[in-house]
Design a protein around this motif. Sequence first.
Motif, mmCIF file in Angstrom:
data_model
loop_
_atom_site.group_PDB
_atom_site.id
_atom_site.type_symbol
_atom_site.label_atom_id
_atom_site.label_comp_id
_atom_site.label_asym_id
_atom_site.label_seq_id
_atom_site.Cartn_x
_atom_site.Cartn_y
_atom_site.Cartn_z
ATOM 1 N N LYS A 143 54.764 59.725 47.423
ATOM 2 C CA LYS A 143 53.801 59.004 46.584
ATOM 3 C C LYS A 143 52.541 58.780 47.401
ATOM 4 O O LYS A 143 52.558 58.841 48.645
ATOM 5 C CB LYS A 143 54.374 57.682 46.065
ATOM 6 N N THR A 149 49.468 60.869 51.742
ATOM 7 C CA THR A 149 50.700 61.266 51.070
ATOM 8 C C THR A 149 51.865 60.740 51.892
ATOM 9 O O THR A 149 52.037 61.108 53.059
ATOM 10 C CB THR A 149 50.803 62.792 50.945
ATOM 11 N N TRP A 185 57.907 53.719 52.964
ATOM 12 C CA TRP A 185 57.080 54.900 52.728
ATOM 13 C C TRP A 185 56.220 55.106 53.974
ATOM 14 O O TRP A 185 55.522 54.189 54.409
ATOM 15 C CB TRP A 185 56.197 54.702 51.496
#
Length: 278
Positions: A143, A149, A185
Amino acid sequence: MKNTFYAFMILLSIKSFAQDFTGSAIYKTDMKMELKMDSTETSANQMDMIQEQLRFAMQKDFELTFNKTESNWRELEKLDKPAAASGMNVQIQIVGNGGGSDGLLYKNTKTKKSLESADAFGKLFLVADELEPVEWEMTSETKQIGKYTCYKAISKREVTETVFSDVNGESEEKKEKRMQTTTVWYAPEIPVNHGPERYWGLPGLILEVSNGRRIMICTQVVLNPEKPVTIEIPSKGKKVDGEEYEAIMKEHAEKMNKMYGGGKKKGQHSSFEIRIGG
Protein backbone atom coordinates in the motif's frame (compact mmCIF):
# COMPACT_ATOMS: atom_id res chain seq x y z
CA MET A 1 39.58 -1.67 -17.95
CA LYS A 2 37.31 1.38 -18.21
CA ASN A 3 34.21 -0.73 -17.38
CA THR A 4 35.99 -2.15 -14.36
CA PHE A 5 36.83 1.37 -13.17
CA TYR A 6 33.20 2.53 -13.58
CA ALA A 7 31.92 -0.54 -11.70
CA PHE A 8 34.39 0.16 -8.90
CA MET A 9 33.26 3.80 -8.67
CA ILE A 10 29.59 2.77 -8.55
CA LEU A 11 30.27 0.29 -5.73
CA LEU A 12 32.29 2.93 -3.89
CA SER A 13 29.44 5.44 -4.23
CA ILE A 14 26.89 2.91 -2.94
CA LYS A 15 29.13 2.06 0.02
CA SER A 16 29.65 5.75 0.81
CA PHE A 17 25.89 6.41 0.54
CA ALA A 18 25.15 3.54 2.91
CA GLN A 19 27.66 4.81 5.48
CA ASP A 20 26.41 8.40 5.41
CA PHE A 21 22.68 7.66 5.06
CA THR A 22 20.66 9.52 7.71
CA GLY A 23 17.13 10.72 8.16
CA SER A 24 14.25 11.60 10.45
CA ALA A 25 10.58 10.62 10.60
CA ILE A 26 7.60 12.02 12.52
CA TYR A 27 4.97 9.61 13.90
CA LYS A 28 1.54 10.16 15.42
CA THR A 29 0.36 7.62 17.97
CA ASP A 30 -3.03 6.72 19.36
CA MET A 31 -4.12 4.04 21.82
CA LYS A 32 -7.43 2.34 22.46
CA MET A 33 -8.13 1.88 26.17
CA GLU A 34 -11.02 0.02 27.78
CA LEU A 35 -12.41 1.97 30.72
CA LYS A 36 -15.35 0.64 32.69
CA MET A 37 -16.80 2.70 35.53
CA ASP A 38 -19.95 2.17 37.58
CA SER A 39 -20.55 4.93 40.09
CA THR A 40 -23.49 6.88 41.45
CA GLU A 41 -21.13 9.89 41.52
CA THR A 42 -20.21 9.79 37.84
CA SER A 43 -22.68 11.11 35.27
CA ALA A 44 -22.75 10.02 31.64
CA ASN A 45 -21.35 13.43 30.65
CA GLN A 46 -18.46 13.11 33.11
CA MET A 47 -17.78 9.60 31.83
CA ASP A 48 -17.52 10.91 28.27
CA MET A 49 -15.10 13.62 29.39
CA ILE A 50 -12.93 11.10 31.23
CA GLN A 51 -12.82 8.90 28.14
CA GLU A 52 -11.80 11.93 26.08
CA GLN A 53 -9.00 12.79 28.51
CA LEU A 54 -7.72 9.22 28.37
CA ARG A 55 -7.78 9.28 24.58
CA PHE A 56 -6.03 12.66 24.44
CA ALA A 57 -3.32 11.45 26.84
CA MET A 58 -2.51 8.59 24.45
CA GLN A 59 -2.32 10.81 21.35
CA LYS A 60 1.31 11.83 21.03
CA ASP A 61 3.84 12.90 18.40
CA PHE A 62 7.28 11.31 18.24
CA GLU A 63 10.42 11.78 16.17
CA LEU A 64 12.69 8.98 14.98
CA THR A 65 16.16 10.05 13.85
CA PHE A 66 18.51 7.47 12.38
CA ASN A 67 21.61 6.46 10.48
CA LYS A 68 22.28 3.00 9.08
CA THR A 69 22.68 1.21 12.43
CA GLU A 70 21.57 3.62 15.18
CA SER A 71 18.41 5.51 16.02
CA ASN A 72 16.85 7.87 18.58
CA TRP A 73 13.15 7.84 19.49
CA ARG A 74 11.77 10.74 21.50
CA GLU A 75 8.43 12.38 22.23
CA LEU A 76 7.77 15.83 20.82
CA GLU A 77 6.37 18.44 23.16
CA LYS A 78 2.60 18.79 23.19
CA LEU A 79 1.50 22.35 23.92
CA ASP A 80 -2.27 22.07 24.21
CA LYS A 81 -3.98 20.23 27.05
CA PRO A 82 -7.57 18.97 27.36
CA ALA A 83 -9.98 20.75 29.65
CA ALA A 84 -10.65 18.98 32.93
CA ALA A 85 -14.02 17.27 33.35
CA SER A 86 -15.81 19.20 36.10
CA GLY A 87 -12.66 19.40 38.17
CA MET A 88 -11.74 15.78 37.44
CA ASN A 89 -8.31 14.99 36.06
CA VAL A 90 -7.03 11.63 34.87
CA GLN A 91 -3.37 10.71 35.20
CA ILE A 92 -1.97 7.74 33.30
CA GLN A 93 1.25 5.84 33.90
CA ILE A 94 2.19 3.12 31.42
CA VAL A 95 4.00 0.22 33.05
CA GLY A 96 7.09 -1.17 31.32
CA ASN A 97 10.02 0.17 29.31
CA GLY A 98 8.54 0.00 25.85
CA GLY A 99 9.67 3.45 24.81
CA GLY A 100 6.55 4.91 26.32
CA SER A 101 8.33 7.18 28.79
CA ASP A 102 9.00 10.86 28.16
CA GLY A 103 12.73 10.24 27.72
CA LEU A 104 15.11 9.27 24.95
CA LEU A 105 15.37 5.75 23.50
CA TYR A 106 18.60 4.77 21.73
CA LYS A 107 18.72 1.61 19.60
CA ASN A 108 21.70 0.00 17.88
CA THR A 109 20.63 -2.71 15.44
CA LYS A 110 24.24 -3.79 14.87
CA THR A 111 24.99 -4.58 18.52
CA LYS A 112 21.31 -5.36 19.24
CA LYS A 113 21.41 -3.18 22.36
CA SER A 114 19.26 -0.32 23.61
CA LEU A 115 19.56 2.45 26.20
CA GLU A 116 16.61 4.48 27.42
CA SER A 117 16.67 7.62 29.53
CA ALA A 118 13.37 7.41 31.41
CA ASP A 119 12.03 10.13 33.71
CA ALA A 120 9.61 8.30 35.98
CA PHE A 121 7.77 10.00 38.89
CA GLY A 122 10.60 12.52 39.41
CA LYS A 123 13.48 10.06 39.14
CA LEU A 124 15.78 9.55 36.17
CA PHE A 125 16.63 6.00 35.11
CA LEU A 126 19.02 4.70 32.47
CA VAL A 127 17.50 1.46 31.22
CA ALA A 128 19.95 -0.88 29.47
CA ASP A 129 18.36 -3.74 27.55
CA GLU A 130 18.65 -6.14 24.64
CA LEU A 131 16.79 -5.52 21.37
CA GLU A 132 14.28 -8.33 21.29
CA PRO A 133 14.32 -10.12 17.92
CA VAL A 134 10.99 -10.10 16.09
CA GLU A 135 9.82 -13.04 13.97
CA TRP A 136 8.30 -11.26 10.99
CA GLU A 137 6.03 -12.96 8.47
CA MET A 138 6.70 -10.95 5.32
CA THR A 139 3.99 -10.69 2.65
CA SER A 140 3.72 -9.38 -0.90
CA GLU A 141 0.79 -7.09 -0.02
CA THR A 142 1.52 -3.41 -0.63
CA LYS A 143 0.00 0.00 0.00
CA GLN A 144 1.08 3.57 -0.52
CA ILE A 145 2.09 5.71 2.48
CA GLY A 146 2.93 9.16 1.20
CA LYS A 147 5.23 8.68 -1.76
CA TYR A 148 6.53 5.31 -0.56
CA THR A 149 5.36 1.86 -1.64
CA CYS A 150 5.19 -0.13 1.59
CA TYR A 151 5.05 -3.86 2.19
CA LYS A 152 3.06 -5.60 4.90
CA ALA A 153 4.67 -7.76 7.60
CA ILE A 154 3.02 -9.51 10.56
CA SER A 155 4.25 -10.82 13.90
CA LYS A 156 2.41 -12.75 16.61
CA ARG A 157 3.38 -13.11 20.23
CA GLU A 158 1.89 -13.66 23.64
CA VAL A 159 1.59 -10.48 25.71
CA THR A 160 0.53 -9.82 29.27
CA GLU A 161 -2.30 -7.35 29.73
CA THR A 162 -2.44 -5.41 33.01
CA VAL A 163 -5.90 -4.76 34.44
CA PHE A 164 -6.23 -2.17 37.24
CA SER A 165 -9.58 -2.20 39.02
CA ASP A 166 -11.24 -0.72 42.07
CA VAL A 167 -14.48 -1.82 43.68
CA ASN A 168 -15.71 0.27 46.61
CA GLY A 169 -12.20 1.33 47.57
CA GLU A 170 -10.64 -2.13 47.20
CA SER A 171 -7.80 -1.90 44.68
CA GLU A 172 -6.82 -4.87 42.57
CA GLU A 173 -4.35 -5.58 39.79
CA LYS A 174 -4.39 -8.72 37.70
CA LYS A 175 -2.55 -10.04 34.69
CA GLU A 176 -4.21 -11.59 31.66
CA LYS A 177 -2.31 -13.24 28.82
CA ARG A 178 -3.46 -13.00 25.21
CA MET A 179 -2.08 -13.45 21.72
CA GLN A 180 -1.33 -10.17 20.00
CA THR A 181 -1.02 -9.73 16.25
CA THR A 182 1.05 -6.76 15.12
CA THR A 183 0.81 -5.52 11.54
CA VAL A 184 3.45 -3.19 10.14
CA TRP A 185 4.12 -1.52 6.79
CA TYR A 186 7.75 -0.90 5.80
CA ALA A 187 9.36 0.97 2.91
CA PRO A 188 12.28 -0.80 1.14
CA GLU A 189 13.05 2.52 -0.58
CA ILE A 190 14.37 3.72 2.79
CA PRO A 191 17.18 1.16 3.32
CA VAL A 192 17.39 0.96 7.13
CA ASN A 193 16.01 -1.68 9.49
CA HIS A 194 14.66 0.83 12.03
CA GLY A 195 11.15 1.57 13.21
CA PRO A 196 9.22 3.43 15.91
CA GLU A 197 9.70 2.50 19.57
CA ARG A 198 11.34 -0.96 19.74
CA TYR A 199 10.14 -2.19 16.34
CA TRP A 200 12.96 -3.10 13.96
CA GLY A 201 14.40 -5.87 11.80
CA LEU A 202 12.82 -5.38 8.36
CA PRO A 203 14.52 -4.43 5.06
CA GLY A 204 13.16 -0.89 5.09
CA LEU A 205 11.96 1.79 7.51
CA ILE A 206 8.71 0.85 9.29
CA LEU A 207 6.18 3.62 8.58
CA GLU A 208 3.07 2.20 10.27
CA VAL A 209 2.40 -0.10 13.22
CA SER A 210 -0.93 -1.43 14.47
CA ASN A 211 -1.59 -4.09 17.12
CA GLY A 212 -5.33 -3.69 17.59
CA ARG A 213 -4.92 -1.50 20.65
CA ARG A 214 -2.36 1.00 19.42
CA ILE A 215 -1.46 2.56 16.10
CA MET A 216 1.59 4.57 15.04
CA ILE A 217 1.59 6.30 11.66
CA CYS A 218 4.46 8.17 10.00
CA THR A 219 3.39 11.58 8.72
CA GLN A 220 6.72 12.97 7.49
CA VAL A 221 10.08 11.60 6.32
CA VAL A 222 13.23 13.63 5.61
CA LEU A 223 16.22 11.76 4.17
CA ASN A 224 19.79 13.04 4.26
CA PRO A 225 18.77 16.48 5.62
CA GLU A 226 21.03 19.50 5.16
CA LYS A 227 21.47 19.75 8.92
CA PRO A 228 23.45 16.66 9.98
CA VAL A 229 21.59 14.10 12.09
CA THR A 230 23.25 13.52 15.45
CA ILE A 231 22.44 10.30 17.30
CA GLU A 232 22.60 10.68 21.08
CA ILE A 233 23.52 7.90 23.49
CA PRO A 234 21.83 8.46 26.88
CA SER A 235 24.21 8.43 29.84
CA LYS A 236 22.42 10.03 32.81
CA GLY A 237 20.28 8.34 35.41
CA LYS A 238 20.34 5.33 37.71
CA LYS A 239 21.36 2.37 35.55
CA VAL A 240 18.98 -0.59 35.65
CA ASP A 241 18.10 -3.38 33.27
CA GLY A 242 14.68 -3.85 31.69
CA GLU A 243 13.37 -6.26 34.33
CA GLU A 244 14.46 -4.03 37.21
CA TYR A 245 12.82 -0.99 35.64
CA GLU A 246 9.56 -2.84 35.01
CA ALA A 247 9.47 -3.99 38.65
CA ILE A 248 10.01 -0.38 39.83
CA MET A 249 7.22 0.88 37.56
CA LYS A 250 4.89 -1.90 38.68
CA GLU A 251 5.44 -1.02 42.34
CA HIS A 252 4.71 2.64 41.60
CA ALA A 253 1.56 1.77 39.63
CA GLU A 254 0.27 -0.29 42.55
CA LYS A 255 0.77 2.65 44.91
CA MET A 256 -1.05 4.99 42.51
CA ASN A 257 -3.88 2.47 42.16
CA LYS A 258 -4.33 2.31 45.95
CA MET A 259 -4.25 6.10 46.23
CA TYR A 260 -6.85 6.47 43.45
CA GLY A 261 -9.35 4.12 45.03
CA GLY A 262 -8.52 4.54 48.71
CA GLY A 263 -10.68 7.54 49.54
CA LYS A 264 -14.18 6.03 49.42
CA LYS A 265 -16.38 6.23 52.49
CA LYS A 266 -18.56 3.43 53.76
CA GLY A 267 -21.83 3.27 51.87
CA GLN A 268 -20.44 4.78 48.65
CA HIS A 269 -20.65 2.27 45.82
CA SER A 270 -18.39 2.66 42.85
CA SER A 271 -16.13 0.65 40.63
CA PHE A 272 -13.73 1.25 37.78
CA GLU A 273 -11.50 -0.83 35.55
CA ILE A 274 -8.67 0.29 33.26
CA ARG A 275 -7.26 -2.25 30.86
CA ILE A 276 -3.82 -1.61 29.33
CA GLY A 277 -2.31 -4.09 26.92
CA GLY A 278 0.85 -4.72 24.88
